[in-house]
Scaffold this motif. Structure first.
Motif, short mmCIF file in Angstrom:
data_model
loop_
_atom_site.label_atom_id
_atom_site.label_comp_id
_atom_site.label_asym_id
_atom_site.label_seq_id
_atom_site.Cartn_x
_atom_site.Cartn_y
_atom_site.Cartn_z
N THR A 39 0.79 -1.23 0.00
CA THR A 39 0.00 0.00 0.00
C THR A 39 0.82 1.28 0.00
OG1 THR A 39 -0.19 -0.14 2.42
CG2 THR A 39 -2.01 -1.04 1.11
N GLN A 40 2.08 1.23 0.47
CA GLN A 40 2.87 2.46 0.50
C GLN A 40 4.30 2.19 0.95
OE1 GLN A 40 0.53 4.70 3.33
NE2 GLN A 40 1.76 4.03 5.06
N LEU A 41 5.11 3.23 0.85
CA LEU A 41 6.47 3.18 1.36
C LEU A 41 6.49 3.40 2.87
CD1 LEU A 41 8.59 5.28 -1.16
CD2 LEU A 41 9.17 2.99 -0.37
N GLU A 42 7.42 2.76 3.53
CA GLU A 42 7.66 2.99 4.95
C GLU A 42 7.92 4.47 5.20
OE1 GLU A 42 11.15 1.73 8.18
OE2 GLU A 42 11.10 0.88 6.16
N GLY A 53 -2.87 6.58 -2.94
CA GLY A 53 -2.49 5.41 -2.16
C GLY A 53 -3.38 4.21 -2.46
N GLY A 54 -3.23 3.17 -1.65
CA GLY A 54 -3.98 1.95 -1.87
C GLY A 54 -3.25 0.99 -2.79
N ALA A 55 -3.84 -0.16 -3.01
CA ALA A 55 -3.16 -1.23 -3.75
C ALA A 55 -2.80 -0.83 -5.17
CB ALA A 55 -4.04 -2.47 -3.75
N ASP A 56 -3.69 -0.14 -5.88
CA ASP A 56 -3.41 0.23 -7.27
C ASP A 56 -2.47 1.42 -7.39
OD1 ASP A 56 -4.85 -1.78 -8.47
OD2 ASP A 56 -6.64 -0.57 -8.83
N LYS A 57 -2.33 2.20 -6.32
CA LYS A 57 -1.52 3.42 -6.37
C LYS A 57 -0.57 3.48 -5.18
CE LYS A 57 -5.44 5.70 -6.95
NZ LYS A 57 -6.44 6.78 -7.13
N ALA A 58 0.13 2.38 -4.98
CA ALA A 58 1.04 2.29 -3.83
C ALA A 58 2.25 3.20 -3.99
CB ALA A 58 1.50 0.85 -3.64
N VAL A 59 2.69 3.42 -5.23
CA VAL A 59 3.89 4.21 -5.48
C VAL A 59 3.62 5.22 -6.60
CG1 VAL A 59 6.35 4.15 -6.05
CG2 VAL A 59 5.28 2.17 -4.97
N CYS A 60 3.80 6.49 -6.30
CA CYS A 60 3.69 7.54 -7.31
C CYS A 60 5.08 7.76 -7.91
CB CYS A 60 3.17 8.82 -6.68
SG CYS A 60 2.90 10.16 -7.86
N VAL A 61 5.13 7.76 -9.25
CA VAL A 61 6.41 7.80 -9.97
C VAL A 61 6.47 9.04 -10.87
CG1 VAL A 61 7.92 6.53 -11.56
CG2 VAL A 61 6.38 5.27 -10.01
N TYR A 62 7.64 9.70 -10.91
CA TYR A 62 7.82 10.81 -11.84
C TYR A 62 9.21 10.71 -12.47
CZ TYR A 62 6.50 15.23 -13.94
OH TYR A 62 6.13 16.18 -14.84
N CYS A 63 9.30 11.18 -13.71
CA CYS A 63 10.54 11.04 -14.48
C CYS A 63 11.47 12.23 -14.26
CB CYS A 63 10.21 10.91 -15.96
SG CYS A 63 9.13 9.51 -16.36
N ALA A 64 12.69 11.95 -13.88
CA ALA A 64 13.68 13.02 -13.65
C ALA A 64 13.93 13.81 -14.92
CB ALA A 64 14.97 12.41 -13.14
N GLU A 65 13.75 13.18 -16.08
CA GLU A 65 13.98 13.86 -17.36
C GLU A 65 13.09 15.09 -17.54
OE1 GLU A 65 15.01 9.50 -18.23
OE2 GLU A 65 13.63 10.64 -16.95
#
Length: 213
Positions: A39-42, A53-65
């Protein structure tokens, strides 16, 4: 394909347009190894558990580029985590990665579930009312991972492709269907055939198809 920054924060209450708003968007980079659960990061948290958050959105990702573009457009220096992301990564742009692609990072296994939908909390954080729409229009939205296997992750680790989703529908294509080519029924049906698509995006596209009948 590298995790260049690992970012977390707990929710805080801030004033926005004269009203108190709880948000976990103020992510800051951390150096230590963290447990990534289903569900999320410690050490991380979300205030709005309906949309974040939640199972489908446990980690939000963005590109450094994308950071150079936004630093020039916004005329300010941005630290990683500026878009509320947990993972700031390189080498996995929205045009290259597919809904359902699965990767190993550290001892965890993650799967791409949906694009990130920019919300008003980006405007709140940066003081720019139009920013969510600008992020949407650029296509530099980022995306979400679900966690298939819990594990330990840390900045500097590389991603290893475990499985590429056969239909190969990119995040950019999913964004196009969501915001631009809304009547592309064949494209929507193809996207809906990807089992890994998140429940919320699936429901929104199914509703669109029903209303067009």
């Amino acid at each position: 394909m590298k995790l260049v920054s690992l970012n977390i924060s707990m929710p805080v209450t801030v004033d926005y347009q004269g009203k108190p708003v709880q948000t976990g968007i103020f992510k800051k980079p951390v150096a230590q190894e963290l447990l990534l659960s289903t569900t999320q990061l410690e050490g991380d948290g979300q205030a709005d558990l309906v949309n974040h958050g939640g199972a489908d959105k446990a980690v939000c990702v963005y590109c450094a580029e994308h950071y150079d573009y936004w630093q020039e457009k916004l005329q300010k220096k941005l630290s990683y985590g500026a878009f509320g992301e947990n993972f700031t990564i390189t080498g996995l742009l929205e045009s290259d990665i597919h809904i359902g692609d699965t990767y190993e990072i550290g001892t965890a296994v993650v799967q791409l579930s949906q694009p990130r939908q920019p919300c008003f909390k980006l405007a709140l954080k940066h003081g720019i009312k139009e920013l969510p729409l600008q992020v949407q229009e650029t296509g530099f939205t980022g995306y979400y991972f679900r966690v298939l296997q819990e594990g330990l992750v840390s900045a500097g680790q590389t991603f290893r492709l475990v499985e590429k989703q056969p239909l190969a529908i990119t995040v950019s294509t999913a964004n196009r269907l969501k915001y631009v080519d809304k009547s592309d029924t064949s494209g929507i049906l193809r996207l809906l055939s990807v089992d890994a698509l998140s429940d919320s995006w699936r429901a929104s596209f199914e509703k669109r198809l029903e209303s067009s009948e």
